[in-house]
Write an enzyme that holds these catalytic residues in place. Structure first.
Site, PDB file in Angstrom:
ATOM      1  N   LYS A  73       0.815  -1.128   0.254  1.00  0.00           N
ATOM      2  CA  LYS A  73       0.174  -0.164   0.125  1.00  0.00           C
ATOM      3  C   LYS A  73       0.764   1.081  -0.008  1.00  0.00           C
ATOM      4  CE  LYS A  73      -3.808   1.821   2.524  1.00  0.00           C
ATOM      5  NZ  LYS A  73      -4.700   1.754   4.118  1.00  0.00           N
ATOM      6  N   SER A 146      -9.756   1.548   2.870  1.00  0.00           N
ATOM      7  CA  SER A 146      -8.720   2.422   2.142  1.00  0.00           C
ATOM      8  C   SER A 146      -7.741   1.519   1.242  1.00  0.00           C
ATOM      9  CB  SER A 146      -8.117   3.412   2.749  1.00  0.00           C
ATOM     10  OG  SER A 146      -7.239   2.753   3.929  1.00  0.00           O
ATOM     11  N   SER A 170      -9.849  -0.721   7.029  1.00  0.00           N
ATOM     12  CA  SER A 170      -9.384  -0.596   5.860  1.00  0.00           C
ATOM     13  C   SER A 170      -8.557  -1.858   5.191  1.00  0.00           C
ATOM     14  CB  SER A 170      -8.180   0.561   5.759  1.00  0.00           C
ATOM     15  OG  SER A 170      -8.848   1.798   5.738  1.00  0.00           O
TER      16      SER A 170
END
Lengths: 482, 94
Positions: A73, A146, A170
């Site tokens: 990420k 997210s 997330s």
């Protein structure tokens, strides 16, 4: 053989038996990226050339991950590789150091940095300053967020596994919406050093994988105390793969009535109830429990997370790194920089947090929310006196249409309703695929996630239950058609 | 309810500039969220200790031993403006 379809432990076995070469693995994954990335848009940066350049060094490490391409990420600092947080503010930021979690992944090859909601604030990746990632099962829908880029990259087989971060769901919510496995460790289990801060008392890094075994494998590697993160816990790390395959006879599974609410998707509810039934058929004992303060979790979270964010994001002032937009004086420069560098959701949360912490409102909002956090934490302590694991849906519905909730922030916030309490209490939780909801008109079915919540530092128990469930079902074997 | 004047005040405290045409939007969005948060007031929390952190760690210390750190050239590499070994900022003192 389509190597890109495989998980870490399967690739490792093939490499060790010399049935495939490390270059075959890279070729397979990067050709997969070349053929589907245009549709899925999971990455901010694909690091193909570097991956081949680094391959020999990676193999020399001679670890379980040697030569295996993973996606990270883009809110984790990777030395020398642009790390954007999907924000204009950090569009050109090249970290001069490596975060702890990724530095522990010795031998891995970086496939690329994945898209997220700007500064990890969102539940759909629609808040990325660059582009929206698509759900690989239905490209008109969002992948969750997210960590939507990481979850979509794993589901679309654009990497072998990935790391995400989870502040209010997330990792787990996008894993559920993309049909993959996502684990949020106990707060303090994995170092946050090098994770770009959003809400420091809630943020935690964890794996997003194609199966439960890989989740345990990555947990073995990234966990452990780190002197560079003073909130990392000085506790020993067990071998998380040791409990896999152990029977779950007599395991007490709490089913909280507050997580089966009116208005939730019937198909989600049925799939999760069926999953609890499956666990029961494997010998587990379902017990109804109550987490009475559940309905206050979203409000509590958005006070605390926004407050912490408003403080953490004060560092983006156009001085030390990131964007600068000149102004007539220093204050003007700060304001122009932050107005241009942050997107609407980040501004909204900074303002919300600033308001909650401002003079005259601190007691009413911030302190009150901290007190309710205590009540939520106690709910879990109470429930865990009688059960070993708590089973719930990961999200109240399947992946929604892009644009469906962007106009109404509160509606978007409520998509985290089943994941947020876990962060407030600091306990670990895993989401595993537990079914698919058919859509009308012949569109592809959409994945549903089962969330298993454990006691502090008892990740091995939720991994054990998740593995038993996974091995007794076929959901994790399905792949989207791309 | 959050009014336009409050949005301007909070924006100033947050070091943000909100364009005129977006102020109404922020008023209504922030009002909605704050109204939702008011449900916390339904709970009696008298005497409940606030939780700022979930694991019991206090005063984490480390040995007072020097260890390698980033050289200034590396630390400054991402700076938008710099001179020699320093960050450069707009003039503050008249």
């Amino acid at each position: 053989m389509e190597l890109f379809r495989l998980g870490i432990h399967e690739i490792r076995e093939l490499l060790d038996k010399k049935e495939v070469s490390p270059k075959d693995v890279l070729d397979s994954v990067f050709s997969r990226i070349a053929s589907v990335e245009e549709k899925v848009k999971a990455f901010v940066t694909v690091t193909k050339d570097r991956a081949y350049d680094m391959l020999d060094d990676a193999l020399a490490e001679n670890t379980i991950l040697s030569g295996i391409p993973l996606a990270i990420k883009d809110n984790m600092c990777t030395k020398g590789i642009r790390t954007t947080c999907s924000s204009r503010m950090l569009e050109n930021f090249i970290p001069p150091y490596e975060g702890t979690a990724t530095s522990r992944l010795r031998g891995y090859v970086l496939a690329g940095k994945t898209n997220l909601d700007e500064f990890a604030m969102g539940s759909s990746t629609e808040n990325s300053a660059f582009h929206t990632t698509k759900n690989p099962w239905d490209l008109s829908r969002i992948p969750g967020g997210s960590s939507g880029g990481s979850a979509a990259a794993v589901a679309a087989d654009e990497c072998i596994a990935a790391l995400g971060s989870d502040t209010g769901g997330s990792i787990r919510q996008p894993a559920a919406l993309c049909g993959v496995v996502g684990l949020k460790p106990t707060y303090g289990r994995v170092s946050r050093y090098g994770l770009i801060a959003f809400a420091s008392s809630l943020d935690q890094i964890g794996p997003i994988t194609k199966n439960v075994r890989d989740s345990a494998l990555l947990m073995n590697i990234i966990s452990g105390h780190d002197p560079l993160d003073s909130t990392s816990a000085p506790v020993t790390v067990p071998d998380f793969t040791a409990s896999l395959g152990r029977h779950i006879k007599g395991l007490k599974i709490g089913v909280p009535k507050e997580y089966f609410i009116e208005g939730m998707d019937r198909k989600v509810e049925n799939a999760v109830r069926d999953a609890v039934g499956k666990l029961e058929s494997l010998g587990a004992i379902p017990i109804e429990v109550s987490l009475p303060h559940t309905e206050y979790a979203v409000a509590t979270y958005y006070v605390l997370a926004a407050s912490e964010a408003s403080s953490n994001l004060a560092r983006y002032d156009g001085v030390k790194y990131g964007l600068r937009v000149e102004g007539k004086d220093l204050i003007d420069m700060y304001m122009n920089t932050r107005a241009a560098g942050f997107g609407p959701e980040v501004k909204r949360r900074i303002m919300l947090g600033t308001y909650a912490l401002s003079s005259g409102y601190y007691e009413a909002y911030y302190r009150k929310a901290q007190q309710v956090r205590t009540l939520i934490k106690r709910d879990f302590e109470e429930a865990f006196k009688t059960v070993d694991v708590i089973a719930t849906p990961t999200a109240p519905e399947v992946a929604f249409q892009a644009g469906e909730k962007t106009e109404d922030p509160l509606k978007m916030y409520l998509s985290d309703i089943f994941t947020i309490s876990v962060n407030l209490a600091g306990v670990p939780a895993i989401s595993v695929p537990c079914g698919f909801a058919s859509q009308e008109g012949g569109a592809a079915s959409l994945p549903i996630g089962l969330q298993l919540i454990g006691k502090h530092f008892h990740e091995q128990t939720i991994l054990q239950a998740a593995y038993a469930y996974e091995q007794a079902t076929d959901w994790h074997k399905r792949r989207p058609e791309l | 309810m959050i009014e336009k004047k409050q949005v301007e005040h909070i924006a100033r405290l947050s070091r943000l500039v909100i364009p005129e045409e977006e102020k109404e939007m922020f008023c209504s969005q922030l009002s909605n969220v704050l109204k939702y948060m008011e449900k916390l007031n339904r709970l009696d929390t008298k005497g409940i200790e606030p939780t700022s952190h979930v694991i019991d760690l206090v005063n984490v210390m480390r040995g007072d031993a020097p260890s390698p750190s980033l050289p200034p050239s590396e630390a400054l590499r991402n700076a938008p403006d710099r001179t020699e070994k320093f960050y450069r900022v707009p003039k503050i003192i008249e």
